[in-house]
Scaffold this motif. Structure first.
Motif, PDB file in Angstrom:
ATOM      1  N   LEU A   1       0.836  -1.201   0.000  1.00 41.54           N
ATOM      2  CA  LEU A   1       0.000   0.000   0.000  1.00 41.54           C
ATOM      3  C   LEU A   1       0.869   1.248   0.000  1.00 41.54           C
ATOM      4  N   LEU A   2       1.834   1.297   0.886  1.00 37.80           N
ATOM      5  CA  LEU A   2       2.686   2.482   0.963  1.00 37.80           C
ATOM      6  C   LEU A   2       3.491   2.666  -0.328  1.00 37.80           C
ATOM      7  N   GLY A   3       3.923   1.569  -0.931  1.00 38.53           N
ATOM      8  CA  GLY A   3       4.622   1.648  -2.214  1.00 38.53           C
ATOM      9  C   GLY A   3       3.730   2.242  -3.296  1.00 38.53           C
ATOM     10  N   ASN A   4       2.481   1.805  -3.343  1.00 38.46           N
ATOM     11  CA  ASN A   4       1.538   2.338  -4.331  1.00 38.46           C
ATOM     12  C   ASN A   4       1.275   3.824  -4.096  1.00 38.46           C
ATOM     13  N   VAL A   5       1.188   4.215  -2.830  1.00 35.91           N
ATOM     14  CA  VAL A   5       0.965   5.623  -2.495  1.00 35.91           C
ATOM     15  C   VAL A   5       2.169   6.464  -2.933  1.00 35.91           C
ATOM     16  N   ALA A   6       3.366   5.996  -2.626  1.00 35.87           N
ATOM     17  CA  ALA A   6       4.577   6.728  -3.024  1.00 35.87           C
ATOM     18  C   ALA A   6       4.675   6.824  -4.543  1.00 35.87           C
ATOM     19  N   MET A   7       4.356   5.745  -5.247  1.00 32.98           N
ATOM     20  CA  MET A   7       4.416   5.759  -6.709  1.00 32.98           C
ATOM     21  C   MET A   7       3.375   6.702  -7.312  1.00 32.98           C
ATOM     22  N   ALA A   8       2.225   6.852  -6.652  1.00 33.85           N
ATOM     23  CA  ALA A   8       1.210   7.796  -7.137  1.00 33.85           C
ATOM     24  C   ALA A   8       1.749   9.222  -7.074  1.00 33.85           C
ATOM     25  N   GLY A   9       2.444   9.557  -5.992  1.00 34.91           N
ATOM     26  CA  GLY A   9       3.049  10.888  -5.891  1.00 34.91           C
ATOM     27  C   GLY A   9       4.135  11.093  -6.929  1.00 34.91           C
ATOM     28  N   ALA A  10       4.950  10.062  -7.138  1.00 31.22           N
ATOM     29  CA  ALA A  10       6.038  10.153  -8.121  1.00 31.22           C
ATOM     30  C   ALA A  10       5.488  10.301  -9.539  1.00 31.22           C
ATOM     31  N   LYS A  11       4.330   9.704  -9.799  1.00 34.65           N
ATOM     32  CA  LYS A  11       3.729   9.814 -11.139  1.00 34.65           C
ATOM     33  C   LYS A  11       3.384  11.262 -11.470  1.00 34.65           C
ATOM     34  N   VAL A  12       2.895  11.998 -10.488  1.00 35.65           N
ATOM     35  CA  VAL A  12       2.585  13.420 -10.699  1.00 35.65           C
ATOM     36  C   VAL A  12       3.861  14.180 -11.056  1.00 35.65           C
ATOM     37  N   ILE A  13       4.944  13.898 -10.341  1.00 34.21           N
ATOM     38  CA  ILE A  13       6.223  14.565 -10.615  1.00 34.21           C
ATOM     39  C   ILE A  13       6.701  14.235 -12.023  1.00 34.21           C
TER      40      ILE A  13
ATOM     41  N   SER B   1      13.997  16.441 -29.435  1.00 35.75           N
ATOM     42  CA  SER B   1      14.099  15.052 -29.880  1.00 35.75           C
ATOM     43  C   SER B   1      13.202  14.161 -29.035  1.00 35.75           C
ATOM     44  N   GLY B   2      12.908  14.594 -27.822  1.00 34.56           N
ATOM     45  CA  GLY B   2      12.049  13.817 -26.940  1.00 34.56           C
ATOM     46  C   GLY B   2      12.790  12.804 -26.094  1.00 34.56           C
ATOM     47  N   GLU B   3      14.097  12.669 -26.296  1.00 32.74           N
ATOM     48  CA  GLU B   3      14.859  11.647 -25.573  1.00 32.74           C
ATOM     49  C   GLU B   3      14.839  11.893 -24.062  1.00 32.74           C
ATOM     50  N   LEU B   4      15.082  13.112 -23.633  1.00 31.72           N
ATOM     51  CA  LEU B   4      15.084  13.410 -22.200  1.00 31.72           C
ATOM     52  C   LEU B   4      13.695  13.187 -21.607  1.00 31.72           C
ATOM     53  N   SER B   5      12.686  13.686 -22.271  1.00 31.92           N
ATOM     54  CA  SER B   5      11.321  13.522 -21.784  1.00 31.92           C
ATOM     55  C   SER B   5      10.942  12.041 -21.666  1.00 31.92           C
ATOM     56  N   ARG B   6      11.260  11.265 -22.692  1.00 31.41           N
ATOM     57  CA  ARG B   6      10.936   9.832 -22.676  1.00 31.41           C
ATOM     58  C   ARG B   6      11.689   9.079 -21.582  1.00 31.41           C
ATOM     59  N   SER B   7      12.844   9.582 -21.191  1.00 33.69           N
ATOM     60  CA  SER B   7      13.661   8.876 -20.207  1.00 33.69           C
ATOM     61  C   SER B   7      13.210   9.123 -18.764  1.00 33.69           C
ATOM     62  N   ILE B   8      12.378  10.109 -18.549  1.00 34.83           N
ATOM     63  CA  ILE B   8      11.938  10.428 -17.181  1.00 34.83           C
ATOM     64  C   ILE B   8      10.970   9.337 -16.725  1.00 34.83           C
ATOM     65  N   HIS B   9      11.269   8.762 -15.591  1.00 30.31           N
ATOM     66  CA  HIS B   9      10.479   7.648 -15.081  1.00 30.31           C
ATOM     67  C   HIS B   9      10.436   7.685 -13.552  1.00 30.31           C
ATOM     68  N   ARG B  10       9.654   6.799 -12.994  1.00 31.80           N
ATOM     69  CA  ARG B  10       9.576   6.666 -11.540  1.00 31.80           C
ATOM     70  C   ARG B  10       9.965   5.252 -11.162  1.00 31.80           C
ATOM     71  N   GLU B  11      10.451   5.126  -9.956  1.00 37.68           N
ATOM     72  CA  GLU B  11      10.928   3.828  -9.488  1.00 37.68           C
ATOM     73  C   GLU B  11      10.693   3.730  -7.988  1.00 37.68           C
ATOM     74  N   LEU B  12      10.199   2.596  -7.561  1.00 35.92           N
ATOM     75  CA  LEU B  12      10.020   2.348  -6.137  1.00 35.92           C
ATOM     76  C   LEU B  12      11.349   1.853  -5.590  1.00 35.92           C
ATOM     77  N   ARG B  13      11.983   2.653  -4.734  1.00 35.96           N
ATOM     78  CA  ARG B  13      13.299   2.308  -4.174  1.00 35.96           C
ATOM     79  C   ARG B  13      13.184   1.337  -3.018  1.00 35.96           C
ATOM     80  N   SER B  14      12.185   1.555  -2.151  1.00 35.19           N
ATOM     81  CA  SER B  14      12.006   0.655  -1.016  1.00 35.19           C
ATOM     82  C   SER B  14      10.594   0.794  -0.483  1.00 35.19           C
TER      83      SER B  14
END
Length: 182
Positions: free
Chosen positions: A27-39, A55-68
């Motif tokens: 649950l906490l991971g999903n909550v953190a990922m929801a916040g990261a998605k907005v960013i 070119s879109g390369e930088l934009s396409r490379s921006i992603h989110r990741e659950l660290r812990s």
């Protein structure tokens, strides 16, 4: 005093057990990922609005990741794995790794100047050197270093959207809890 019978204790116990399980790492991971998605979404928009080279390369490379994610804490990150991403965000000085100059293409030639045998060196103003083709057209500008100004795209995505981030995280938290008790 009369004895009272409570019905649904077993069902209530199951709901509480599900709620306890839901309130842990997933649950906490999903909550953190929801916040990261907005960013991530706002950072991608910032890149598209800020940079000339689209070119879109930088934009396409921006992603989110659950660290812990543990029973009490979750950490999600938003960013890019491109080597030049932090230079764009914070600024920096670019210097050649193994040559005397950086070769900046300004003409129709692409790739390294080494693959174009017709190029000749020509002094320009100050300490700028250019490489021209056989017709005298400037194809590369040579510089000892280039200063890249800071053009933040990630920090504003977080700083300027805190309310939306909190709302998304709160919504995800409520959604996860509601799922758990149904």
């Amino acid at each position: 005093m009369a004895d009272e019978t409570v019905s649904g204790v077993k069902e209530l116990s199951i709901i509480f057990n599900n709620l306890e399980d839901a309130a842990k790492g997933v649950l906490l991971g999903n909550v953190a990922m929801a916040g990261a998605k907005v960013i991530v979404n706002h950072a991608k928009k910032n890149v598209k609005d800020t940079f000339e080279n689209k070119s879109g390369e930088l934009s396409r490379s921006i992603h989110r990741e659950l660290r812990s994610a543990t029973d009490t804490k979750a950490v999600a990150e938003a960013g890019t794995n491109l080597v030049y991403g932090p230079v764009q965000e914070f600024g920096g000085v670019i210097k050649p790794k193994s040559k005397k100059y950086l070769a900046i293409p300004v003409g129709t030639y692409k790739g390294s100047p080494n693959i174009h045998p017709d190029l000749k060196f020509r002094d320009a103003s100050g300490d700028t050197v250019v490489m021209v083709d056989g017709s005298g057209n400037v194809q590369y500008v040579l510089k000892r270093s280039v200063v890249i100004p800071a053009r933040p795209y990630l920090r504003p995505a977080r700083d300027e959207n805190e309310l939306e981030i909190r709302e998304e995280m709160s919504h995800m938290f409520r959604t996860q809890i509601n799922k758990a008790i149904k």
